[in-house]
Design a protein around this motif. Structure first.
Motif, PDB file in Angstrom:
ATOM      1  N   LYS A 134       6.969 -13.970  -3.694  1.00  0.00           N
ATOM      2  CA  LYS A 134       7.869 -13.810  -2.542  1.00  0.00           C
ATOM      3  C   LYS A 134       7.926 -12.607  -1.864  1.00  0.00           C
ATOM      4  N   LYS A 135       7.819 -11.573  -2.387  1.00  0.00           N
ATOM      5  CA  LYS A 135       7.692  -9.930  -1.863  1.00  0.00           C
ATOM      6  C   LYS A 135       6.483  -9.917  -1.230  1.00  0.00           C
ATOM      7  N   GLU A 136       5.451 -10.122  -1.745  1.00  0.00           N
ATOM      8  CA  GLU A 136       4.090 -10.057  -1.131  1.00  0.00           C
ATOM      9  C   GLU A 136       3.904 -11.075   0.116  1.00  0.00           C
ATOM     10  N   GLU A 137       4.686 -12.107  -0.117  1.00  0.00           N
ATOM     11  CA  GLU A 137       4.277 -13.129   1.060  1.00  0.00           C
ATOM     12  C   GLU A 137       5.184 -12.502   2.196  1.00  0.00           C
ATOM     13  N   ASP A 138       6.246 -12.132   1.808  1.00  0.00           N
ATOM     14  CA  ASP A 138       7.069 -11.468   2.890  1.00  0.00           C
ATOM     15  C   ASP A 138       6.604 -10.216   3.607  1.00  0.00           C
ATOM     16  N   GLU A 139       5.852  -9.546   2.795  1.00  0.00           N
ATOM     17  CA  GLU A 139       5.454  -8.370   3.467  1.00  0.00           C
ATOM     18  C   GLU A 139       3.974  -8.646   4.371  1.00  0.00           C
ATOM     19  N   THR A 140       3.444  -9.608   3.938  1.00  0.00           N
ATOM     20  CA  THR A 140       2.045  -9.804   4.410  1.00  0.00           C
ATOM     21  C   THR A 140       0.841  -8.705   3.961  1.00  0.00           C
ATOM     22  N   MET A 141      -0.192  -9.164   4.022  1.00  0.00           N
ATOM     23  CA  MET A 141      -1.294  -8.213   3.996  1.00  0.00           C
ATOM     24  C   MET A 141      -1.605  -7.447   5.072  1.00  0.00           C
ATOM     25  N   LEU A 142      -0.972  -7.434   6.218  1.00  0.00           N
ATOM     26  CA  LEU A 142      -1.263  -6.705   7.392  1.00  0.00           C
ATOM     27  C   LEU A 142      -0.129  -5.999   7.823  1.00  0.00           C
ATOM     28  N   THR A 143      -0.398  -4.688   8.424  1.00  0.00           N
ATOM     29  CA  THR A 143       0.605  -3.787   9.071  1.00  0.00           C
ATOM     30  C   THR A 143       1.167  -4.625  10.275  1.00  0.00           C
ATOM     31  N   ASN A 144       2.334  -3.942  10.700  1.00  0.00           N
ATOM     32  CA  ASN A 144       2.629  -4.323  12.212  1.00  0.00           C
ATOM     33  C   ASN A 144       1.478  -3.970  13.049  1.00  0.00           C
ATOM     34  N   ALA A 145       0.687  -3.170  12.941  1.00  0.00           N
ATOM     35  CA  ALA A 145      -0.458  -2.850  13.852  1.00  0.00           C
ATOM     36  C   ALA A 145      -1.619  -3.752  13.815  1.00  0.00           C
ATOM     37  N   SER A 146      -1.465  -4.856  12.772  1.00  0.00           N
ATOM     38  CA  SER A 146      -2.347  -5.842  12.614  1.00  0.00           C
ATOM     39  C   SER A 146      -3.689  -5.076  11.889  1.00  0.00           C
ATOM     40  N   THR A 147      -3.528  -4.126  11.116  1.00  0.00           N
ATOM     41  CA  THR A 147      -4.656  -3.571  10.131  1.00  0.00           C
ATOM     42  C   THR A 147      -4.436  -3.953   8.760  1.00  0.00           C
ATOM     43  N   VAL A 148      -5.183  -3.917   7.711  1.00  0.00           N
ATOM     44  CA  VAL A 148      -5.002  -4.172   6.515  1.00  0.00           C
ATOM     45  C   VAL A 148      -4.183  -3.289   5.645  1.00  0.00           C
ATOM     46  N   ARG A 149      -3.272  -3.553   5.062  1.00  0.00           N
ATOM     47  CA  ARG A 149      -2.446  -2.652   4.424  1.00  0.00           C
ATOM     48  C   ARG A 149      -3.267  -1.970   3.191  1.00  0.00           C
TER      49      ARG A 149
END
Length: 662
Positions: A134-149
């Motif tokens: 759930k944590k990973e799903e909530d955070e998503t793999m992308l930053t707010n700037a739409s780049t990959v974390r």
């Protein structure tokens, strides 16, 4: 680049694979160092990385079992042309599922973990042992700037590279990239799931998976993996928008980047050096005393870029500051520790070595290290007075505890969740008010297949309930482990579950009178020795305080006898007067046990010594399989007990040193 290679030309057989692409992800120059044997790598003897790799192999095998209709493509490795031709042939079928499907484009070659084709649509699935919840799903793999974390980059760039190659080979097909990850929200619904996947060595000494049951007899229970569509992330990467480029080559766009790396690899050329913050943790940055006749890629890069000589490398580096801010140092063109000053950190040095505590984030301790390691302050060790104020609150006898455990991606037991800590061992040393030291208890779960968590906590409770003394750990592993055991108890039907939960809470709940004291944090806030360098790991702090302490020298120059370590002189010096790290003095696995080290049929498959948590995990996990001989089991459990005992004794030594300086 030309494709007209002579068949005997080594270049004709060189391919940019996904592992090589990922190795070059943050630095193209590393591709050259990895592929040329004269360069050394810190990864070669890293037990923790070996543990991760073997866990990944087990997950990969499990993933294939979830696709029983799948066909394994054979002929990988040296037979790349054959395996890619086989793959192409299978893909002419309307529907097909393939494992290790091979795709070759020019001099790029990938093995896709799982490929599922249905008509013109293809799912390209990369299996990873990384967890998803759930944590990973909530955070998503992308930053707010739409780049990959950052933490997701190596996984997503891996599948992006595969997608790129696949599209070059099969432009007419519609491909959807996926990551197939461990779902940490799903418990195992069968007993012994992990034990289906045994790690064995092939004839060349490489690890591979051997199933302990025939496939039709396997009971996998409910799936513990989840397929995540990463089309959005991969498309960003392929468009060159996944992150800020790490090199000028990457800045040219994904297509040019891959082709450039491919050409560098095929021609065995080194990419021009671009030093940066990435150099701090480069696996090709290896100390001079561990080169073993090989060349250090890091030194080569920095010599080329900065003109450094051997004398420059012998000086303390800025990167070697505790929690060094590598990005800022490089931005400010600071490369050596001597270039850093208290003013740079905004630290007042006037009372730095006598104040009660270093509590200005990392900065105070960083400055102490910098000034002492560069000779701008006396090299004597510092123990701040605030430590002795804390010691006044401790209750005797002092209990020093250490756990060993495993947190497997594939659970060992029904009802267990992936990556939850499963302790299988503890050691307890007690120090009484009169200064006497007692190795009070040790325990390791020896029964094959037994669930150790609840027995573990009952045994530990028996020992610690003998008094009301303060309890010490080193770092937070013991606390987080007990919390995971508590979670397992809450889901269980154990008759004493409430009693055990309440007892665990006395150790892990902040504010409780017996809340565990973290000795590592005491080192961080109150103690520094130049012999520690930048580390506060117990493996480095122990030899540092032995180097400093005449009291410990007197005590441990005499044979030490505990419950498992017998007649051992733990204070020893090498020919130069430097203390030998006691962890390096632990005996080889099987030492002193007849037939273990000398008969071909009875040998421990693992490290020669168990000297860190990774080796302990691997050793205990191997003991869960039924074909391990009793002699080997005896040898491994003896070594596990010795290693854990030394961990708690090391904590005692640190305390004894502090007490002697009061």
């Amino acid at each position: 680049m030309t494709d007209n290679f002579d068949i005997w030309d080594d270049r004709a057989h060189r391919y940019l694979t996904k592992s090589r692409f990922i190795h070059a992800l943050d630095c193209p120059t590393k591709l050259y160092y990895k592929e040329n044997e004269e360069y050394v790598s810190a990864e070669e003897d890293n037990e923790f990385l070996k543990t991760l790799a073997e866990g990944g192999m087990q997950v990969g095998e499990l993933a294939q079992l979830y696709f029983p209709e799948g066909t394994l493509i054979k002929g990988k490795g040296r037979y790349k042309t054959i395996s890619s031709a086989q793959t192409a042939d299978y893909l002419t079928d309307e529907k097909v599922t393939l494992f290790e499907a091979a795709f070759m484009y020019e001099h790029c070659y990938v093995l896709a973990d799982i490929v599922v084709k249905d008509g013109n649509k293809v799912d390209l699935i990369e299996v990873k042992s990384k967890s998803w919840g759930k944590k990973e799903e909530d955070e998503t793999m992308l930053t707010n700037a739409s780049t990959v974390r950052g933490p997701w980059q190596k996984y997503l760039y891996d599948i992006a590279f595969q997608t790129w190659v696949f599209k070059q080979v099969n432009p007419e097909m519609e491909v959807t990239p996926y990551l197939y990850l461990i779902d940490k929200e799903r418990a195992a619904t069968v007993e012994g799931l992990h034990q289906y996947f045994k790690i064995v060595k092939d004839m060349d000494g490489r690890s591979e998976i051997e199933l302990t049951e025939e496939k039709p007899d396997l009971d996998l229970g409910d799936p513990i993996m989840k397929k995540i569509d990463v089309s959005e992330e991969v498309n960003l990467i392929l468009e060159g928008k996944g992150r800020e480029p790490e090199s000028e080559l990457e800045a040219q766009g994904f297509d040019a980047w891959v082709r450039g790396l491919m050409e560098l690899y095929v021609e065995n050329k080194k990419y021009p050096t671009e030093i940066g913050a990435k150099c701090k943790n480069c696996e090709h940055r290896v100390p001079a005393d561990k080169l073993n006749g090989k060349t250090c890629g890091f030194r080569e890069c920095w010599s080329e870029k900065l003109g450094w000589s051997e004398d420059d490398f012998n000086e303390p580096a800025a990167f070697d500051v505790w929690f060094a801010d590598a990005g800022k140092y490089m931005e400010d063109e600071i490369y050596k520790m001597k270039e850093l000053t208290p003013e740079y950190y905004g630290v007042d040095e006037s009372d730095l070595y006598s104040r009660p505590k270093w509590d200005n984030g990392y900065k105070d301790r960083q400055v102490v290290q910098i000034m002492k390691q560069t000779g701008r302050h006396e090299a004597d060790e510092v123990i701040l007075p605030g430590l002795y104020e804390e010691m006044k609150s401790w209750t005797y006898p002092l209990n020093f505890i250490d756990f060993e455990g495993i947190a497997p991606a594939i659970p060992f037991h029904k009802g267990a969740y992936p990556y939850k800590k499963t302790p299988f061992q503890f050691s307890v040393h007690k120090v009484h008010e009169n200064g006497s030291v007692e190795h009070a208890a040790e325990w390791v779960e020896k029964e094959k297949g037994a669930y150790p968590c609840f027995t573990f906590v009952r045994k530990l409770k028996e020992v610690l309930d003998q008094d009301e003394g303060s309890v010490f750990m080193y770092h937070h592993y013991e606390r987080s482990t007990l919390r995971d055991v508590r979670d397992a108890l809450e889901r269980s039907e154990e008759p004493d579950r409430e009693e055990l939960i309440d007892w665990i809470n006395t150790l892990v709940t902040e504010g409780s009178p017996r809340y565990m004291i973290d000795q590592q944090q005491l080192v961080r806030y109150y103690h520094y020795s130049v012999h520690m360098g930048k580390s506060i790991s117990i493996k480095d702090v122990l030899p540092a305080i032995l180097q400093e302490s005449e009291v410990l020298k007197d005590i441990y120059s005499q044979p030490y006898n505990g419950l498992s370590i017998k007649d051992t002189v733990l204070y020893q010096e090498d020919g130069s007067g430097k203390v030998i790290n006691p962890y390096k003095q632990l005996p080889e696995v099987g030492y002193g046990i007849p037939d273990v080290m000398h008969e071909d049929e009875v040998k421990f498959e693992g490290s020669e010594r168990i000297v860190d948590g990774g080796a302990a995990m691997m050793a205990w996990a191997r003991m869960q399989f039924p074909d391990v001989s009793e002699a080997e089991r005896e040898a491994v459990f003896k070594s596990l007990l010795q290693y854990c005992e030394l961990d708690t004794l090391a904590m005692v030594m640190i305390y004894q040193h502090w007490k002697s300086k009061k």
